[in-house]
Design a protein around this motif. Sequence first.
Motif, mmCIF file in Angstrom:
data_model
loop_
_atom_site.group_PDB
_atom_site.id
_atom_site.type_symbol
_atom_site.label_atom_id
_atom_site.label_comp_id
_atom_site.label_asym_id
_atom_site.label_seq_id
_atom_site.Cartn_x
_atom_site.Cartn_y
_atom_site.Cartn_z
ATOM 1 N N GLN A 224 0.855 -1.188 0.000
ATOM 2 C CA GLN A 224 0.000 0.000 0.000
ATOM 3 C C GLN A 224 0.887 1.233 0.000
ATOM 4 O OE1 GLN A 224 -2.936 0.207 3.144
ATOM 5 N NE2 GLN A 224 -4.185 1.596 1.920
ATOM 6 N N ALA A 225 0.760 2.007 -1.073
ATOM 7 C CA ALA A 225 1.487 3.259 -1.195
ATOM 8 C C ALA A 225 0.636 4.377 -0.612
ATOM 9 C CB ALA A 225 1.809 3.525 -2.662
ATOM 10 N N PRO A 226 1.263 5.489 -0.217
ATOM 11 C CA PRO A 226 0.507 6.602 0.358
ATOM 12 C C PRO A 226 -0.597 7.079 -0.585
ATOM 13 C CG PRO A 226 2.846 6.937 0.697
ATOM 14 C CD PRO A 226 2.714 5.743 -0.205
ATOM 15 N N GLY A 227 -1.798 7.184 -0.071
ATOM 16 C CA GLY A 227 -2.908 7.681 -0.857
ATOM 17 C C GLY A 227 -3.495 6.691 -1.843
ATOM 18 N N LYS A 228 -3.015 5.459 -1.806
ATOM 19 C CA LYS A 228 -3.503 4.437 -2.741
ATOM 20 C C LYS A 228 -4.085 3.253 -1.984
ATOM 21 C CE LYS A 228 -0.425 5.519 -6.599
ATOM 22 N NZ LYS A 228 0.495 4.951 -7.618
ATOM 23 N N GLU A 229 -4.881 2.462 -2.705
ATOM 24 C CA GLU A 229 -5.452 1.268 -2.106
ATOM 25 C C GLU A 229 -4.396 0.159 -2.004
ATOM 26 O OE1 GLU A 229 -10.095 1.763 -3.594
ATOM 27 O OE2 GLU A 229 -8.939 0.014 -4.172
ATOM 28 N N ARG A 230 -4.616 -0.733 -1.059
ATOM 29 C CA ARG A 230 -3.733 -1.878 -0.921
ATOM 30 C C ARG A 230 -3.907 -2.782 -2.145
ATOM 31 N NH1 ARG A 230 -3.313 -4.588 4.948
ATOM 32 N NH2 ARG A 230 -3.191 -2.345 5.349
ATOM 33 N N GLU A 231 -2.788 -3.271 -2.690
ATOM 34 C CA GLU A 231 -2.850 -4.090 -3.895
ATOM 35 C C GLU A 231 -2.064 -5.379 -3.720
ATOM 36 O OE1 GLU A 231 -0.985 -2.344 -7.313
ATOM 37 O OE2 GLU A 231 0.867 -1.875 -6.262
ATOM 38 N N LEU A 232 -2.524 -6.410 -4.400
ATOM 39 C CA LEU A 232 -1.827 -7.691 -4.393
ATOM 40 C C LEU A 232 -0.555 -7.590 -5.227
ATOM 41 C CD1 LEU A 232 -1.801 -10.752 -3.694
ATOM 42 C CD2 LEU A 232 -3.080 -11.103 -5.825
ATOM 43 N N VAL A 233 0.548 -8.023 -4.642
ATOM 44 C CA VAL A 233 1.831 -8.015 -5.338
ATOM 45 C C VAL A 233 2.147 -9.399 -5.901
ATOM 46 C CG1 VAL A 233 4.317 -7.697 -5.073
ATOM 47 C CG2 VAL A 233 2.726 -6.152 -3.904
ATOM 48 N N ALA A 234 2.023 -10.421 -5.039
ATOM 49 C CA ALA A 234 2.364 -11.780 -5.469
ATOM 50 C C ALA A 234 1.686 -12.788 -4.548
ATOM 51 C CB ALA A 234 3.878 -11.981 -5.443
ATOM 52 N N ARG A 235 1.475 -13.995 -5.088
ATOM 53 C CA ARG A 235 0.818 -15.054 -4.325
ATOM 54 C C ARG A 235 1.514 -16.367 -4.628
ATOM 55 N NH1 ARG A 235 -2.954 -19.048 -5.102
ATOM 56 N NH2 ARG A 235 -4.478 -19.400 -3.431
ATOM 57 N N ILE A 236 1.604 -17.216 -3.590
ATOM 58 C CA ILE A 236 2.234 -18.523 -3.763
ATOM 59 C C ILE A 236 1.355 -19.580 -3.103
ATOM 60 C CG2 ILE A 236 3.676 -18.222 -1.681
ATOM 61 C CD1 ILE A 236 5.895 -19.752 -3.248
ATOM 62 N N PRO A 237 1.117 -20.708 -3.768
ATOM 63 C CA PRO A 237 0.290 -21.767 -3.174
ATOM 64 C C PRO A 237 0.972 -22.399 -1.967
ATOM 65 C CG PRO A 237 0.540 -22.061 -5.548
ATOM 66 C CD PRO A 237 1.516 -21.019 -5.137
ATOM 67 N N SER A 238 0.222 -23.242 -1.288
ATOM 68 C CA SER A 238 0.712 -23.837 -0.042
ATOM 69 C C SER A 238 1.990 -24.642 -0.227
ATOM 70 C CB SER A 238 -0.368 -24.724 0.571
ATOM 71 O OG SER A 238 -0.757 -25.728 -0.341
ATOM 72 N N ALA A 239 2.105 -25.375 -1.322
ATOM 73 C CA ALA A 239 3.281 -26.212 -1.557
ATOM 74 C C ALA A 239 4.272 -25.561 -2.503
ATOM 75 C CB ALA A 239 2.841 -27.568 -2.119
ATOM 76 N N GLY A 240 4.119 -24.275 -2.726
ATOM 77 C CA GLY A 240 4.991 -23.614 -3.682
ATOM 78 C C GLY A 240 4.519 -23.898 -5.096
ATOM 79 N N GLY A 241 5.395 -23.787 -6.055
ATOM 80 C CA GLY A 241 5.014 -24.079 -7.424
ATOM 81 C C GLY A 241 4.488 -22.847 -8.128
ATOM 82 N N TYR A 242 3.282 -22.971 -8.734
ATOM 83 C CA TYR A 242 2.750 -21.886 -9.568
ATOM 84 C C TYR A 242 2.525 -20.631 -8.743
ATOM 85 C CZ TYR A 242 -0.133 -19.393 -12.914
ATOM 86 O OH TYR A 242 -0.623 -18.449 -13.769
ATOM 87 N N THR A 243 3.049 -19.524 -9.215
ATOM 88 C CA THR A 243 2.935 -18.249 -8.521
ATOM 89 C C THR A 243 2.268 -17.210 -9.409
ATOM 90 O OG1 THR A 243 5.180 -17.735 -9.258
ATOM 91 C CG2 THR A 243 4.946 -18.639 -7.042
ATOM 92 N N ASN A 244 1.686 -16.204 -8.762
ATOM 93 C CA ASN A 244 1.039 -15.106 -9.480
ATOM 94 C C ASN A 244 1.699 -13.790 -9.092
ATOM 95 O OD1 ASN A 244 -1.353 -17.156 -8.596
ATOM 96 N ND2 ASN A 244 -1.655 -16.401 -10.670
ATOM 97 N N TYR A 245 1.786 -12.866 -10.068
ATOM 98 C CA TYR A 245 2.382 -11.566 -9.807
ATOM 99 C C TYR A 245 1.528 -10.462 -10.424
ATOM 100 C CZ TYR A 245 6.621 -14.181 -8.664
ATOM 101 O OH TYR A 245 7.525 -15.048 -8.102
ATOM 102 N N ALA A 246 1.554 -9.308 -9.775
ATOM 103 C CA ALA A 246 0.992 -8.123 -10.398
ATOM 104 C C ALA A 246 1.823 -7.788 -11.628
ATOM 105 C CB ALA A 246 1.012 -6.959 -9.412
ATOM 106 N N ASP A 247 1.170 -7.261 -12.654
ATOM 107 C CA ASP A 247 1.890 -6.933 -13.891
ATOM 108 C C ASP A 247 3.045 -5.968 -13.629
ATOM 109 O OD1 ASP A 247 -1.035 -6.907 -16.082
ATOM 110 O OD2 ASP A 247 0.243 -8.549 -15.379
#
Length: 116
Positions: free
Chosen positions: A39-62
Amino acid sequence: QVQLVESGGGLVQPGGSLRLSCAASGFTFSSYAMSWYRQAPGKERELVARIPSAGGYTNYADSVKGRFTISRDNAKNTMYLQMNSLKPEDTAVYYCSTWIYRARSWGQGTQVTVSS
């Protein structure tokens, strides 16, 4: 109870690197997907990255693809965010998070400031 504790933030010059850590306790870490938000000043909180429980496939913000890498060590109950080629627009408070017990849990956040 669920505890998430971030560390590793700080001041870095543009183009530099930082590695954030999130130490988890109070739940079975290896059973849950984990995420980094910011969360940057004056902005909404945003998803940066996500990782599953066992690792592996990950997601990232563009905006961070190719520069940030999320990982986890289930033996250490810890998640990481390696941030390279940092830009001033990456300046934010970074939060560790997981969805557990039908609610989203958050850490206290760690400040990352990218500035010359």
